[in-house]
Design a protein around this motif. Sequence first.
Motif, short mmCIF file in Angstrom:
data_model
loop_
_atom_site.label_atom_id
_atom_site.label_comp_id
_atom_site.label_asym_id
_atom_site.label_seq_id
_atom_site.Cartn_x
_atom_site.Cartn_y
_atom_site.Cartn_z
N UNK A 74 0.80 -1.23 0.00
CA UNK A 74 0.00 0.00 0.00
C UNK A 74 0.84 1.29 0.00
N UNK A 75 1.89 1.40 0.84
CA UNK A 75 2.68 2.65 0.80
C UNK A 75 3.28 2.92 -0.58
N UNK A 76 3.73 1.90 -1.26
CA UNK A 76 4.30 2.05 -2.59
C UNK A 76 3.24 2.54 -3.58
N UNK A 77 2.02 2.00 -3.48
CA UNK A 77 0.94 2.42 -4.37
C UNK A 77 0.54 3.87 -4.10
N UNK A 78 0.56 4.26 -2.83
CA UNK A 78 0.23 5.64 -2.48
C UNK A 78 1.25 6.61 -3.06
N UNK A 79 2.54 6.21 -3.06
CA UNK A 79 3.58 7.06 -3.66
C UNK A 79 3.37 7.20 -5.16
N UNK A 80 3.00 6.12 -5.81
CA UNK A 80 2.74 6.16 -7.25
C UNK A 80 1.58 7.11 -7.56
N UNK A 81 0.48 6.97 -6.81
CA UNK A 81 -0.68 7.82 -7.03
C UNK A 81 -0.35 9.28 -6.75
N UNK A 82 0.38 9.53 -5.67
CA UNK A 82 0.72 10.90 -5.29
C UNK A 82 1.57 11.57 -6.38
N UNK A 83 2.50 10.84 -6.94
CA UNK A 83 3.39 11.41 -7.96
C UNK A 83 2.60 11.85 -9.19
N UNK A 84 1.63 11.05 -9.61
CA UNK A 84 0.82 11.41 -10.78
C UNK A 84 -0.12 12.56 -10.47
N UNK A 85 -0.71 12.54 -9.28
CA UNK A 85 -1.72 13.55 -8.95
C UNK A 85 -1.13 14.92 -8.68
N UNK A 86 0.19 15.01 -8.55
CA UNK A 86 0.84 16.31 -8.38
C UNK A 86 1.03 17.03 -9.71
N UNK A 87 0.83 16.31 -10.79
CA UNK A 87 1.02 16.90 -12.11
C UNK A 87 -0.26 17.53 -12.63
N UNK A 88 -0.11 18.55 -13.42
CA UNK A 88 -1.26 19.15 -14.11
C UNK A 88 -1.38 18.50 -15.48
N UNK A 89 -2.35 17.61 -15.61
CA UNK A 89 -2.56 16.89 -16.86
C UNK A 89 -3.86 17.32 -17.54
N UNK A 90 -4.35 18.50 -17.14
CA UNK A 90 -5.67 18.94 -17.58
C UNK A 90 -5.76 19.19 -19.08
N UNK A 91 -4.63 19.39 -19.76
CA UNK A 91 -4.68 19.66 -21.19
C UNK A 91 -4.67 18.40 -22.04
N UNK A 92 -4.56 17.24 -21.40
CA UNK A 92 -4.51 15.99 -22.16
C UNK A 92 -5.91 15.47 -22.47
N UNK A 93 -6.04 14.83 -23.61
CA UNK A 93 -7.27 14.10 -23.91
C UNK A 93 -7.26 12.82 -23.08
N UNK A 94 -8.38 12.13 -23.04
CA UNK A 94 -8.42 10.88 -22.28
C UNK A 94 -7.51 9.82 -22.89
N UNK A 95 -7.42 9.79 -24.19
CA UNK A 95 -6.52 8.83 -24.84
C UNK A 95 -5.07 9.13 -24.48
N UNK A 96 -4.71 10.41 -24.43
CA UNK A 96 -3.35 10.79 -24.04
C UNK A 96 -3.08 10.44 -22.58
N UNK A 97 -4.10 10.62 -21.73
CA UNK A 97 -3.95 10.28 -20.31
C UNK A 97 -3.66 8.79 -20.14
N UNK A 98 -4.38 7.95 -20.89
CA UNK A 98 -4.18 6.51 -20.78
C UNK A 98 -2.74 6.16 -21.14
N UNK A 99 -2.23 6.74 -22.22
CA UNK A 99 -0.87 6.45 -22.65
C UNK A 99 0.15 6.96 -21.64
N UNK A 100 -0.06 8.16 -21.13
CA UNK A 100 0.91 8.75 -20.21
C UNK A 100 0.95 8.01 -18.87
N UNK A 101 -0.20 7.74 -18.30
CA UNK A 101 -0.24 7.12 -16.97
C UNK A 101 0.21 5.67 -17.02
#
Length: 367
Positions: free
Chosen positions: A188-215
Amino acid sequence: MSPFALNLEKTRTESSLVMIEPALNAFGSMVLISRAADEPGIHEWVTKTRARMSSEELFRHKLVTIGFHYSILPQTAGITFEAYLESLEATPPSEFRDRLLKAYSEICLTDESQNEQDKSVDWDEVLSSAKNYVDFLRYRFGEELTDEEMETRAYQYVIDPAALKQLVTGHIRWFWRNYLQAEWTRVRPMLEESARAFNQLDLSNMTRAELVSFVTGKEIGESKWHGEFEKSKELIFIPNAHIGPYMRATKVGDNFYIYFGARLPEGTLTRIPELDRAEIVARLSALADDTRLHILQMIAEKGQMRSQEIMEVTSLSQPSVSRYLSQLTATGYLQERRESGAKVYILNTERIEKTLKAVSAFLLGHS
């Protein structure tokens, strides 16, 4: 370098994009025990757990997680696995069957069933015998996805909802206590670090298809999920510790969830040794097989190949070639594209170069 322009300083202010979703996440790992018997890159916890279970326990596990998948799929977001267990035990027996039959009435994977998707199902006829039940599933899901022995056993519980509830709740609690609870506490701690790292980024300009590829780190291409995640209310990513290089998806209510191998965003300076190690193992496992290496070598030499060409050269069956190509595509070593209506496979040289650099960085400290 990231393929998308990112603002690494701005923090997401809307609802999180990547969430650990304890119940759905642990449920996904539980299902892997039934589905991932010989997939390269799957975390060793899966193979070790399978080895510790008896053949009878493995059959029961498959019966519960595959045969009654839609009966037991977590229905509430954000809850713990313990809360999920409590919700199962509070569920009326008839609801387990109702959920299953509702899902089966909506899923049509074969061409024949898709042509008659709008027709209502005569459940009295379907449930009148084990044979009719299995034939219905074969009609809906196809021969390859229908396990006759398992579904024949499942039928006995479908017609007895009280026994069905006792089976699934008892088995899931047993599996949680004996195999999953300690592992979830560990990862769980490792998964929380992964989620936190992604959620700190501003990905609002990406389409959903781009989000799938990036994440996920995967090219989605002609994904069978594309239409689903585009029209869903929310698209949520679940970092999983055990799924390796593969992706899985599920829909709960109006939300679409994509499981991906827990990782950090490309370009981040943060390092989590276990995540780095797990990703390297996932990449190298695909290469630790003579047939898969031979396929990669042939495609590298020819530039591109169709599955039929690979079958002719290797004398492998169509299902075997499809499995190898799927594995190599999942790990990113192959890319697929359409040419004259047929799928062709090409070598992803960038992925190979990044794998070699990742191994060098991990073992030698070379970036």
